[in-house]
Scaffold this motif. Structure first.
Motif, PDB file in Angstrom:
ATOM      1  N   SER A 321       0.824  -1.226   0.000  1.00 39.41           N
ATOM      2  CA  SER A 321       0.000   0.000   0.000  1.00 39.41           C
ATOM      3  C   SER A 321       0.852   1.267   0.000  1.00 39.41           C
ATOM      4  CB  SER A 321      -0.945   0.002   1.203  1.00 39.41           C
ATOM      5  OG  SER A 321      -1.908  -1.008   1.076  1.00 39.41           O
ATOM      6  N   GLY A 322       1.859   1.283  -0.861  1.00 36.75           N
ATOM      7  CA  GLY A 322       2.678   2.484  -1.004  1.00 36.75           C
ATOM      8  C   GLY A 322       3.826   2.607  -0.022  1.00 36.75           C
ATOM      9  N   GLN A 323       3.995   1.629   0.879  1.00 30.91           N
ATOM     10  CA  GLN A 323       5.064   1.690   1.890  1.00 30.91           C
ATOM     11  C   GLN A 323       6.310   0.980   1.373  1.00 30.91           C
ATOM     12  OE1 GLN A 323       4.372   3.508   4.828  1.00 30.91           O
ATOM     13  NE2 GLN A 323       2.646   3.966   3.498  1.00 30.91           N
ATOM     14  N   PHE A 324       7.303   1.777   0.971  1.00 30.16           N
ATOM     15  CA  PHE A 324       8.533   1.194   0.444  1.00 30.16           C
ATOM     16  C   PHE A 324       9.229   0.308   1.468  1.00 30.16           C
ATOM     17  CE2 PHE A 324       8.162   4.352  -2.860  1.00 30.16           C
ATOM     18  CZ  PHE A 324       8.733   3.713  -3.944  1.00 30.16           C
ATOM     19  N   ILE A 325       9.085   0.661   2.731  1.00 33.84           N
ATOM     20  CA  ILE A 325       9.769  -0.099   3.766  1.00 33.84           C
ATOM     21  C   ILE A 325       9.349  -1.570   3.743  1.00 33.84           C
ATOM     22  CG2 ILE A 325       8.068   0.367   5.568  1.00 33.84           C
ATOM     23  CD1 ILE A 325      10.390   0.709   7.508  1.00 33.84           C
ATOM     24  N   TYR A 326       8.107  -1.832   3.333  1.00 36.24           N
ATOM     25  CA  TYR A 326       7.596  -3.197   3.312  1.00 36.24           C
ATOM     26  C   TYR A 326       8.273  -4.013   2.210  1.00 36.24           C
ATOM     27  CZ  TYR A 326       4.232  -7.056   3.400  1.00 36.24           C
ATOM     28  OH  TYR A 326       3.656  -8.299   3.485  1.00 36.24           O
ATOM     29  N   VAL A 327       8.240  -3.509   0.975  1.00 34.58           N
ATOM     30  CA  VAL A 327       8.847  -4.275  -0.121  1.00 34.58           C
ATOM     31  C   VAL A 327      10.362  -4.326   0.026  1.00 34.58           C
ATOM     32  CG1 VAL A 327       6.983  -3.872  -1.750  1.00 34.58           C
ATOM     33  CG2 VAL A 327       8.876  -2.269  -1.650  1.00 34.58           C
ATOM     34  N   ALA A 328      10.980  -3.278   0.594  1.00 32.16           N
ATOM     35  CA  ALA A 328      12.427  -3.287   0.789  1.00 32.16           C
ATOM     36  C   ALA A 328      12.828  -4.399   1.748  1.00 32.16           C
ATOM     37  CB  ALA A 328      12.900  -1.936   1.324  1.00 32.16           C
ATOM     38  N   THR A 329      12.061  -4.559   2.829  1.00 34.07           N
ATOM     39  CA  THR A 329      12.377  -5.598   3.808  1.00 34.07           C
ATOM     40  C   THR A 329      12.136  -6.980   3.226  1.00 34.07           C
ATOM     41  OG1 THR A 329      11.720  -4.066   5.569  1.00 34.07           O
ATOM     42  CG2 THR A 329      11.944  -6.373   6.162  1.00 34.07           C
ATOM     43  N   VAL A 330      11.030  -7.154   2.492  1.00 32.95           N
ATOM     44  CA  VAL A 330      10.783  -8.440   1.841  1.00 32.95           C
ATOM     45  C   VAL A 330      11.912  -8.765   0.869  1.00 32.95           C
ATOM     46  CG1 VAL A 330       9.266  -9.683   0.241  1.00 32.95           C
ATOM     47  CG2 VAL A 330       8.282  -8.337   2.115  1.00 32.95           C
ATOM     48  N   GLY A 331      12.336  -7.788   0.079  1.00 32.97           N
ATOM     49  CA  GLY A 331      13.402  -8.017  -0.888  1.00 32.97           C
ATOM     50  C   GLY A 331      14.690  -8.462  -0.238  1.00 32.97           C
ATOM     51  N   ARG A 332      15.072  -7.810   0.858  1.00 35.94           N
ATOM     52  CA  ARG A 332      16.306  -8.195   1.544  1.00 35.94           C
ATOM     53  C   ARG A 332      16.173  -9.569   2.181  1.00 35.94           C
ATOM     54  NH1 ARG A 332      15.685  -2.792   2.597  1.00 35.94           N
ATOM     55  NH2 ARG A 332      17.223  -1.491   1.558  1.00 35.94           N
ATOM     56  N   PHE A 333      15.018  -9.823   2.769  1.00 34.56           N
ATOM     57  CA  PHE A 333      14.787 -11.131   3.387  1.00 34.56           C
ATOM     58  C   PHE A 333      14.938 -12.244   2.362  1.00 34.56           C
ATOM     59  CE2 PHE A 333      11.399 -14.309   4.622  1.00 34.56           C
ATOM     60  CZ  PHE A 333      12.172 -14.936   5.592  1.00 34.56           C
ATOM     61  N   MET A 334      14.375 -12.040   1.191  1.00 39.69           N
ATOM     62  CA  MET A 334      14.479 -13.058   0.148  1.00 39.69           C
ATOM     63  C   MET A 334      15.924 -13.233  -0.313  1.00 39.69           C
ATOM     64  SD  MET A 334      11.469 -14.274  -0.304  1.00 39.69           S
ATOM     65  CE  MET A 334      11.883 -15.220  -1.777  1.00 39.69           C
ATOM     66  N   GLU A 335      16.674 -12.155  -0.377  1.00 42.35           N
ATOM     67  CA  GLU A 335      18.051 -12.226  -0.869  1.00 42.35           C
ATOM     68  C   GLU A 335      18.980 -12.963   0.085  1.00 42.35           C
ATOM     69  OE1 GLU A 335      19.212  -8.671  -3.873  1.00 42.35           O
ATOM     70  OE2 GLU A 335      19.150  -8.145  -1.751  1.00 42.35           O
ATOM     71  N   VAL A 336      18.823 -12.722   1.383  1.00 38.88           N
ATOM     72  CA  VAL A 336      19.827 -13.244   2.325  1.00 38.88           C
ATOM     73  C   VAL A 336      19.398 -14.519   3.024  1.00 38.88           C
ATOM     74  CG1 VAL A 336      20.651 -10.910   2.739  1.00 38.88           C
ATOM     75  CG2 VAL A 336      18.995 -11.900   4.307  1.00 38.88           C
ATOM     76  N   SER A 337      18.132 -14.904   2.906  1.00 36.21           N
ATOM     77  CA  SER A 337      17.663 -16.093   3.619  1.00 36.21           C
ATOM     78  C   SER A 337      17.906 -17.345   2.793  1.00 36.21           C
ATOM     79  CB  SER A 337      16.166 -15.969   3.937  1.00 36.21           C
ATOM     80  OG  SER A 337      15.926 -14.858   4.766  1.00 36.21           O
ATOM     81  N   GLY A 338      18.223 -18.421   3.473  1.00 36.96           N
ATOM     82  CA  GLY A 338      18.345 -19.710   2.803  1.00 36.96           C
ATOM     83  C   GLY A 338      16.976 -20.362   2.654  1.00 36.96           C
ATOM     84  N   GLY A 339      16.972 -21.551   2.143  1.00 41.59           N
ATOM     85  CA  GLY A 339      15.706 -22.260   1.999  1.00 41.59           C
ATOM     86  C   GLY A 339      15.082 -22.055   0.635  1.00 41.59           C
ATOM     87  N   GLU A 343       8.770 -21.231  -0.979  1.00 39.08           N
ATOM     88  CA  GLU A 343       8.198 -21.405   0.357  1.00 39.08           C
ATOM     89  C   GLU A 343       8.341 -20.125   1.175  1.00 39.08           C
ATOM     90  OE1 GLU A 343       6.233 -22.786   3.510  1.00 39.08           O
ATOM     91  OE2 GLU A 343       6.363 -23.734   1.517  1.00 39.08           O
ATOM     92  N   LEU A 344       9.487 -19.430   1.016  1.00 43.33           N
ATOM     93  CA  LEU A 344       9.677 -18.161   1.728  1.00 43.33           C
ATOM     94  C   LEU A 344       8.624 -17.146   1.315  1.00 43.33           C
ATOM     95  CD1 LEU A 344      13.571 -17.815   1.545  1.00 43.33           C
ATOM     96  CD2 LEU A 344      12.206 -18.381   3.564  1.00 43.33           C
ATOM     97  N   LEU A 345       8.348 -17.076   0.010  1.00 45.45           N
ATOM     98  CA  LEU A 345       7.332 -16.137  -0.464  1.00 45.45           C
ATOM     99  C   LEU A 345       5.941 -16.507   0.046  1.00 45.45           C
ATOM    100  CD1 LEU A 345       8.250 -15.275  -4.167  1.00 45.45           C
ATOM    101  CD2 LEU A 345       8.037 -13.712  -2.233  1.00 45.45           C
ATOM    102  N   LYS A 346       5.640 -17.799   0.073  1.00 44.34           N
ATOM    103  CA  LYS A 346       4.341 -18.227   0.600  1.00 44.34           C
ATOM    104  C   LYS A 346       4.180 -17.793   2.053  1.00 44.34           C
ATOM    105  CE  LYS A 346       3.781 -22.277  -2.408  1.00 44.34           C
ATOM    106  NZ  LYS A 346       3.747 -23.772  -2.458  1.00 44.34           N
ATOM    107  N   GLN A 347       5.267 -17.911   2.830  1.00 40.05           N
ATOM    108  CA  GLN A 347       5.220 -17.504   4.234  1.00 40.05           C
ATOM    109  C   GLN A 347       4.939 -16.006   4.354  1.00 40.05           C
ATOM    110  OE1 GLN A 347       8.980 -18.718   5.861  1.00 40.05           O
ATOM    111  NE2 GLN A 347       8.622 -20.887   5.485  1.00 40.05           N
TER     112      GLN A 347
END
Length: 442
Positions: A321-339, A343-347
């Protein structure tokens, strides 16, 4: 036996009685500081847009926030041609809308064009206390004007003022503005066409109050942060109203009540408001950002170019909903997390988004809790909590207790790594020096 003249240079002796010496310092005496050194002692060096303290500060992702940056730069360069020119621009919007990232990118662009006069980036979570105080604002701006190659005459005037009144740094903010900036500018009329055009102040709402008395021994009222913020706004308005002040002023902050009221009432005729809303198409910018992040993951994980699918991208953007902080955090989480990335996106997609919540903090609470609890690596969890606490979580001290509780409740192995929030932060700061795994914010 030591000589009284062992620290003297450039001296001559004539006969037995006359001695002439320059730069003579008696043994044990400290050399007198120059005016520029006195000024340097009273600035917030970390508040400069290109300071080392801000080396990991958010900046706009390439090709994002283009429309808003173009509007700001156009106003700086050509605002005089407007029907009703305003000399102050207030850039505002909700937490997470990218104000600091935009201001950092605009400052860099202006510096490249040679039109940047000075910057000051307040920060309530800075390691240096002088980025949270009004006391260092005017000296920091003056110091940058002294350093500007096109303003050598102004620099001489500023340094001369300090030489004659070294106590200026302990005087009221308005007096500092007059003596360190306005009067030096009035004294210099030549070469003004080559001077820079803009001063940028970011994060005004993060300026904290300076207290002038011992509260335990005095009944004097405690100053609020709003008191100091309005004082800053008042002196900036005075500067913008002065015919000899050549700069436009950009002030970025959240739309807090006291600041909003000041711009709506006191400085209305001088101010152009730029609110970061859907007009600047944040969804398109977030789509570009996610495209870049997902492309990195595709290459690293050998996934098809169609991954993760348009439906997933659209859902993430809608949830933000227009909050860059949300997509920025999701993007970093996806980049640095294993697994498994699917499944990470589903979570993440099972978590509440901004579009489904009436609580402005709930989606971030849920996202951060998930990140902290899902990491199998406690040091990485500590790093995440530090970055969220210091740079991402709405950057406001009133939210710190809530996040501290969140971190202690959810962090794996908290007894080992989180005896206290202070210890947690110290560990995270050390880790963040080596684990530079987060690129700039959009």
């Amino acid at each position: 036996m030591s000589s009284h003249f062992e620290n003297a240079r450039n001296f001559t002796i004539e006969g037995d009685t006359h001695i002439y010496a320059k730069n003579y310092n008696h043994y044990g005496e400290r050399p007198i500081k120059s005016s520029i050194e006195k000024l340097r002692d009273h600035i917030a060096a970390g508040a400069l847009h290109n300071s080392d303290e801000r080396c990991d500060a958010p900046a706009c992702h390439p090709d994002t926030r283009v429309a808003v940056q173009d509007e700001v730069i156009s106003w700086i360069c050509d605002g005089d041609s407007d029907d009703e020119p305003e000399d102050i621009m207030w850039v505002t919007g909700p937490a997470g809308s990218g104000k600091t990232a935009i201001m950092g990118s605009v400052a860099t662009t202006c510096q490249g064009k040679g039109i940047l006069g000075a910057t000051h980036f307040f920060s309530s979570f800075s390691g240096s206390a002088n980025r949270r105080s009004k006391r260092f604002l005017v000296p920091t701006l003056a110091y940058q004007l002294v350093q500007h190659k096109a303003m050598t005459q102004v620099a001489d005037q500023i340094l001369s003022t300090i030489e004659h009144n070294p106590a200026v740094f302990d005087q009221k903010l308005e007096v500092q503005l007059d003596q360190l900036i306005l009067e030096p500018l009035r004294a210099c009329q030549e070469g003004r066409s080559a001077w820079p055009k803009v001063i940028i102040i970011d994060g005004l709402d993060e300026c904290e109050a300076v207290q002038y008395h011992n509260e335990a021994l005095s009944d004097a009222p405690r100053r609020s942060k709003e008191d100091d913020q309005i004082e800053i706004l008042s002196v900036l308005k005075k500067a913008a109203s002065d015919p000899d002040f050549p700069f436009r002023i950009i002030i970025a902050s959240r739309p807090e009540h006291a600041i909003k009221r000041f711009f709506a009432d006191v400085a209305k005729s001088l101010t152009r408001e730029l609110f970061l809303d859907a007009k600047y198409n944040p969804d398109a910018d977030m789509a570009l950002f996610l495209e870049s992040k997902f492309a990195n993951i595709q290459r690293e994980r050998h996934l098809p170019s169609s991954w993760p699918g348009e439906d997933v991208r659209r859902t993430l953007i809608a949830n933000a909903s227009g909050q860059f902080i949300y997509v920025a955090t999701v993007g970093r989480f996806m980049e640095v997390s294993g697994g498994d990335p699917d499944e990470l996106l589903k979570q993440v997609l099972r978590l509440p988004g901004f579009k489904d919540s009436t609580d402005a903090l709930a989606p971030l609470d849920a996202l951060y809790t998930h990140i902290l609890t899902s990491s199998p690596d406690p040091p990485l969890s500590i790093l995440w909590l530090n970055l969220i606490f210091r740079e991402r979580y709405l950057e406001r001290d009133e939210h710190a207790p809530r996040l501290a509780m969140l971190g202690h409740q959810s962090l794996p192995h908290q007894n080992e790594f989180a005896a206290s929030l202070q210890q947690l932060e110290l560990q995270a700061i050390r880790l963040s020096a080596t684990l530079r795994c987060f690129p700039n914010q959009p």
